[in-house]
Design an enzyme around this catalytic site. Sequence first.
Site: not given
Length: 378
Positions: A123-124, A153-154, A334-335, A358, A360
């Site tokens: 949740e937030p 939510i995926t 590289g680049g 899922e 950290t």
Amino acid sequence: MPAPESHELLGLVRDLIRREIRPVAAEEEAAGTFPRELFSRLSATGLLALPYPERFGGGDQPYEVYLQVLEELGAARLTVGLGVSVHTLACHALAAFGTDAQRAWHLPQMLGGGLLGAYCLSEPQSGSDAAGLRTRARREGDEWVLSGTKAWITHGGIADFYTVLARTGGEGPRGVTAFLVPGGARGLTAEAPERKMGMGGSPTAQLHFDEVRVADARRIGEEGQGFAIAMAALDSGRLGIAACAVGVAQAALDEALVFTTGRRQFGRPVADFQGLRFMLADMATQIEAGRALYLAAARLRDAGEPFGQQAAMAKLFCTDVAMRVTTDAVQLLGGYGYTADFPVERYLREAKVLQIVEGTNQIQRAVIARHLVGPEHR
């Protein structure tokens, strides 16, 4: 692989990847396109149901095999590999804790009926502190009424069903209950998908539950058992993330090998230079170690042994490996590695989220330490 048919399964997966996933992965990720039709085909072929019982429409495959399929899918396109892992996670609560009647009624469609699932815990204001969730469910006769907001939510907004954890009692983990909520339930709405640094094809969104009514027959497990159900699902889900991480790392190494053996500087392939050869050797070694770690945890799970500590170790180690290997792959190109013309920059952006989802990697360290020395004293 534990059996000859497992090799055949992996061969079918690689053929599907070659034909349907890899050719469009970069284009669809850049456009933010979710491959919904592909997931329907994966469902029809049984690839969304591999670790579940055959009597409910599952594939009856050991986790050791399922995770190697996930690794292949994650290497081809993380949106697909992670999506399969999330769907499997969303099915876990009902498969492991539902009644026989619930499993017989819902699981065949969830596993092989073309449906796509999502898992609603965060949740937030409660991500790592999952036991602090605030979404509430109150009982009204034979129904529960859910109100609150879920975050990160995926498949949020596109899933056909959601496994939702809501508070039915007091504060803390013992007041949480699990529910199976239809994707089209009245009062359930989704925000616009988050704008993420990677995985543009996989929608991640907030969900709002505004007096969403769910029959008591869709409650999973006992009242107050939801947090234990959620944690059991996450132990298995972390192995899915570990396998996807190894897949992303392997894809990055493969790309680096092609580039460094073909690119010439100072009159010879850049792979001839010792500094770069040692980088490639370190990358390969880390990948092999990660793969061995997630497979060892999977074999414990398949044997019915405790595997929570090993799952946390695998998630921690494999996702850190993915971050290191993809970073080194960009450096080796590289680049060119910094441009979207080569896929390693996408792998680097995708690897980062695997250290977060899922649980950290800081939370994984806390879980491992708790297994080693017990809970913290407060």
